[in-house]
Design an enzyme around this catalytic site. Structure first.
Site, short mmCIF file in Angstrom:
data_model
loop_
_atom_site.label_atom_id
_atom_site.label_comp_id
_atom_site.label_asym_id
_atom_site.label_seq_id
_atom_site.Cartn_x
_atom_site.Cartn_y
_atom_site.Cartn_z
N ILE A 1 -46.76 -79.72 9.75
CA ILE A 1 -45.12 -79.52 9.57
C ILE A 1 -44.53 -80.71 10.19
O ILE A 1 -44.95 -81.32 11.25
CB ILE A 1 -44.83 -78.26 10.50
CG1 ILE A 1 -45.43 -77.01 10.02
CG2 ILE A 1 -43.13 -78.22 10.44
CD1 ILE A 1 -45.13 -75.58 10.54
N HIS B 1 -47.23 -77.20 -3.39
CA HIS B 1 -47.29 -75.99 -2.60
C HIS B 1 -48.12 -75.01 -3.39
O HIS B 1 -47.51 -74.94 -4.70
CB HIS B 1 -46.14 -75.50 -2.00
CG HIS B 1 -46.19 -74.17 -1.40
ND1 HIS B 1 -46.40 -74.23 0.04
CD2 HIS B 1 -45.88 -72.80 -1.65
CE1 HIS B 1 -46.54 -73.07 0.47
NE2 HIS B 1 -46.33 -72.24 -0.60
N THR C 1 -37.74 -81.64 2.34
CA THR C 1 -36.42 -81.41 3.30
C THR C 1 -36.75 -80.69 4.60
O THR C 1 -37.93 -80.17 4.71
CB THR C 1 -35.38 -80.71 2.57
OG1 THR C 1 -35.67 -79.46 2.23
CG2 THR C 1 -34.96 -81.31 1.29
N GLU D 1 -36.37 -77.96 6.04
CA GLU D 1 -36.79 -76.53 6.16
C GLU D 1 -38.26 -76.35 5.31
O GLU D 1 -38.17 -76.74 4.12
CB GLU D 1 -35.73 -75.52 5.36
CG GLU D 1 -35.82 -74.22 5.78
CD GLU D 1 -35.15 -73.26 5.08
OE1 GLU D 1 -35.35 -72.14 5.04
OE2 GLU D 1 -33.89 -73.43 4.51
N ASP E 1 -41.28 -76.02 3.01
CA ASP E 1 -41.34 -75.28 1.53
C ASP E 1 -40.10 -74.98 0.95
O ASP E 1 -40.21 -74.07 0.05
CB ASP E 1 -42.48 -74.11 1.84
CG ASP E 1 -43.88 -74.59 2.14
OD1 ASP E 1 -44.34 -75.83 2.21
OD2 ASP E 1 -44.56 -73.84 2.88
C1 GAR Z 1 -53.55 -77.53 -2.41
O1 GAR Z 1 -53.86 -76.31 -3.01
C2 GAR Z 1 -52.28 -77.53 -1.89
O2 GAR Z 1 -51.26 -77.17 -2.78
C3 GAR Z 1 -52.40 -76.89 -0.62
O3 GAR Z 1 -53.43 -77.44 -0.17
C4 GAR Z 1 -54.44 -77.52 -1.07
C5 GAR Z 1 -55.22 -78.98 -1.01
O4 GAR Z 1 -56.24 -79.31 -1.71
N1 GAR Z 1 -50.97 -77.34 0.14
C6 GAR Z 1 -50.66 -76.30 1.18
O5 GAR Z 1 -50.82 -75.24 1.18
C7 GAR Z 1 -49.51 -76.98 1.75
N2 GAR Z 1 -48.79 -75.97 2.75
P1 GAR Z 1 -56.67 -80.74 -2.02
O6 GAR Z 1 -57.00 -81.49 -0.67
O7 GAR Z 1 -58.05 -80.37 -2.77
O8 GAR Z 1 -55.63 -81.56 -2.71
#
Ligand code: GAR
Length: 210
Positions: A92, A109, A141, A143, A145
């Site tokens: 975060i 996300h 930003t 906040e 997500d």
């Molecule tokens: C992805 O699915 C992304 O959307 C998620 O982590 C994964 C990373 O995969 N992100 C979050 O959950 C952010 N809060 P990667 O390392 O194979 O790109």
């Protein structure tokens, strides 16, 4: 070319999609560095294979989020970074990080925001029996997500879906939409005007859906 730093914590499949897009000439910017907060992130090997500079800034070496964020900003400035792309970066961020890169900081996300901010998005989508799920690229930003959304990849959810199948299809969409959004930002087609995202000069009232 704008210099893009990609921040990762894990597998780096989105990093790979960006590297592939760059190799195909589909990114206006240049991926100039990869930074991980974990030295065991598999994505660091992808960066090495692509001949990229890799850096580890381990959050455990800092007493609090502010000092970790300040160290990241210092590293990004030292690397002459124009654009920061969060790709599975599981920390975060505080305003210390976000403000210096306002309008130049993207995240992906795994949900159709504003639905399912935070973690365990696929499980929650199943529990709520939604008919559509997917992923969102947004400006970051303060906040969590909740920054302005730019583009979403939509998948249909069926009764046969499990967390694993949703994750697989969502990630496939991520790999399509993220390079597109990063290209828009690095080519100057996309900008953040205060809190309003503009694409080709037009205010984006809702995200582009794919
Ligand atoms: C992805 O699915 C992304 O959307 C998620 O982590 C994964 C990373 O995969 N992100 C979050 O959950 C952010 N809060 P990667 O390392 O194979 O790109």
């Amino acid at each position: 070319k704008p210099r893009i730093a990609v921040l990762i914590s894990g597998s780096g499949s989105n990093l790979q999609a960006l590297l592939d897009a760059a190799a195909q000439g589909a990114l206006a910017g240049e991926i100039s560095a990869v930074i991980s907060n974990r030295n065991d992130a598999y994505g660091l090997q992808r960066a090495a294979a692509a001949g990229l500079e890799q850096h580890v800034v381990d959050h455990r070496n800092y007493p609090d989020r502010e000092s970790f964020d300040a160290a990241l900003v210092a590293k990004l400035k030292e690397l002459d970074t124009d654009i920061v792309v969060l790709a599975g970066f599981m920390r975060i961020l505080t305003p210390t990080f976000i403000e210096p890169f306002w309008g130049r900081l993207l995240n992906i996300h795994p949900s159709l925001l504003p639905a399912f901010r935070g973690l365990h998005t696929h499980q929650r989508a199943l529990e709520e029996q939604v008919s559509e799920h997917g992923c969102t690229v947004h400006f970051v930003t303060p906040e969590l997500d909740a920054g302005p959304s730019i583009i979403q990849g939509v998948i249909r959810v069926t009764e046969q879906d499990t967390e694993q199948t949703l994750q697989r299809r969502t990630q496939r969409m991520e790999h399509l939409i993220y390079p597109r959004a990063v290209d828009w930002l690095s080519s100057g087609r996309l900008e953040l005007d205060g809190n309003l995202p503009r694409l080709d000069g037009e205010q984006l009232r809702s995200p582009v859906r794919l």
